[in-house]
Design a protein around this motif. Structure first.
Motif, short mmCIF file in Angstrom:
data_model
loop_
_atom_site.label_atom_id
_atom_site.label_comp_id
_atom_site.label_asym_id
_atom_site.label_seq_id
_atom_site.Cartn_x
_atom_site.Cartn_y
_atom_site.Cartn_z
N VAL A 54 23.98 12.69 2.64
CA VAL A 54 24.83 13.56 1.89
C VAL A 54 24.56 14.81 1.50
CG1 VAL A 54 26.20 11.62 1.65
CG2 VAL A 54 25.47 12.22 -0.10
N PRO A 55 25.02 15.82 0.91
CA PRO A 55 24.66 17.46 0.62
C PRO A 55 25.02 16.68 -1.57
CG PRO A 55 27.23 16.94 1.14
CD PRO A 55 26.61 15.79 1.99
N ARG A 93 23.40 7.14 4.33
CA ARG A 93 23.87 8.99 5.04
C ARG A 93 22.78 9.44 4.15
NH1 ARG A 93 29.73 8.11 5.55
NH2 ARG A 93 29.77 6.09 7.66
N LEU A 136 21.50 11.28 -1.22
CA LEU A 136 21.37 9.97 -0.40
C LEU A 136 22.52 9.41 -0.64
CD1 LEU A 136 17.65 9.33 -1.07
CD2 LEU A 136 18.58 10.42 0.84
N GLY A 137 23.06 8.94 0.59
CA GLY A 137 24.28 8.54 0.23
C GLY A 137 25.24 7.17 0.68
N PRO A 138 25.59 6.46 0.91
CA PRO A 138 25.88 5.04 1.10
C PRO A 138 25.74 4.63 2.16
CG PRO A 138 27.89 6.43 2.03
CD PRO A 138 26.36 8.04 1.44
N PHE A 139 25.42 3.06 2.15
CA PHE A 139 24.92 2.63 3.23
C PHE A 139 25.21 2.15 4.26
CE2 PHE A 139 21.87 2.99 -0.11
CZ PHE A 139 21.35 2.25 -0.83
N SER A 178 21.83 13.25 -5.75
CA SER A 178 21.12 12.64 -5.05
C SER A 178 20.24 13.25 -3.63
CB SER A 178 20.60 10.71 -5.24
OG SER A 178 21.37 10.41 -4.52
N TYR A 229 31.94 -1.80 -0.55
CA TYR A 229 32.21 -2.69 0.04
C TYR A 229 32.80 -3.76 0.17
CZ TYR A 229 27.67 0.61 0.34
OH TYR A 229 27.38 1.60 0.47
N TYR A 266 26.13 6.82 -5.76
CA TYR A 266 24.57 6.88 -5.04
C TYR A 266 24.68 8.56 -5.32
CZ TYR A 266 29.32 8.33 -1.89
OH TYR A 266 30.51 8.39 -1.15
N TYR A 267 25.17 9.02 -7.22
CA TYR A 267 25.02 10.07 -7.26
C TYR A 267 23.55 10.18 -7.81
CZ TYR A 267 25.48 13.31 -10.93
OH TYR A 267 25.98 14.98 -11.37
N TYR A 298 30.36 10.00 -6.40
CA TYR A 298 29.73 10.08 -5.61
C TYR A 298 29.74 8.53 -5.64
CZ TYR A 298 27.00 14.10 -3.83
OH TYR A 298 27.39 15.38 -3.77
N GLN A 335 30.09 1.46 -5.64
CA GLN A 335 28.21 1.58 -5.49
C GLN A 335 28.36 2.79 -6.12
OE1 GLN A 335 26.83 2.32 -2.13
NE2 GLN A 335 24.71 2.95 -2.57
#
Lengths: 127, 113
Positions: free
Chosen positions: A105-106, A103, A111-114, A109, B42, B97-98, B38, B95
């Motif tokens: 995300v603001p 996804r 770029l967010g979780p899968f 990076s 899972y 995603y930062y 972030y 996980q």
């Protein structure tokens, strides 16, 4: 509902190229709120992100440093899919390979979780 | 790269009891401007791909039972299953995603005692 279907050879010889394809249904590879990822799972390295391709103002790719010299991820807008090519493989590249949607995300990076994953493909590198 | 460290490596819990899994990041994954962590969790069952349970450290993905909850901020996070069910047997991963590359913990294998 998004569905990702993986395909490609399951046995690759050392020094050759590993090639996998991920066909997308229920979304578009050109979705500017998503990124299209490849991840692998092995006993020695656990879950390891390999890279991604995504469209914003242009197409962008990010790759893991460990494989950066050997990897290419290509989107195919005509077929609504994306592919992984990993060259010069060794037995260390034996793993279960997954494609996954990330996804947008603001912040940070961007770029967010899968949130959606392909079914996985065990690829064995052996002569 | 941000290193994610999970503990324990494996865990056996009785049905109906609480299960707690910890995850520590080598640097903060809290974004100071939006106050979001972030961090995702899972669940992976044998022969299946990982399934997103939690994102933003504490937000359940749609359809995830409310016995699953996430907490923590900065560098220390916890996944809690309030009342373990047989179908919760799986490996659980955190996980971040930062930053790029996104990185995963090594996983915690959850079994029934």
């Amino acid at each position: 509902q998004v569905d990702l279907q993986q395909s490609g050879p399951r046995l690759v010889k050392p020094s050759q190229t590993l090639s996998l394809t991920c066909a997308i249904s229920g979304d578009s590879v050109s979705n500017k709120s998503a990124a299209w990822n490849w991840v692998r799972l092995s006993p020695s390295r656990g879950l390891e992100w390999l890279g991604r391709s995504y469209l914003r103002t242009n197409w962008y790719n990010d790759y893991a440093v460990l494989v950066k010299s050997r990897i290419t991820i290509n989107p195919d807008t005509s077929r609504n899919q994306f592919s992984l090519q990993l060259t010069s493989v060794t037995p260390e590249d034996t793993a279960v390979y997954f494609c996954a949607r990330g996804r947008s995300v603001p912040g940070a990076s961007g770029l967010g979780p899968f949130d959606y994953w392909g079914q996985g493909a065990l690829v064995t590198v052996s002569s | 790269d941000i290193v994610m460290t999970q503990s324990p490596d494996s865990l056996a819990v009785s049905l109906g009891e609480r299960a707690t899994i910890n995850c520590k990041s080598s640097q903060s994954v809290l974004h100071t401007s939006n106050r979001n962590n972030y961090l995702g969790w899972y669940q992976q069952k044998p022969g299946q791909p990982p399934k997103l349970l939690i994102y933003w450290a504490s937000t359940r993905e749609s359809g995830v039972p409310d016995r699953f909850s996430g907490s923590g901020s900065g560098t220390d996070f916890t996944l809690t299953i309030s009342s373990l069910q047989a179908e919760d047997v799986a490996v659980y991963y955190c996980q971040q995603y930062y930053s790029t590359p996104p990185t995963f913990g090594r996983g915690t294998k959850l079994e029934i005692k």
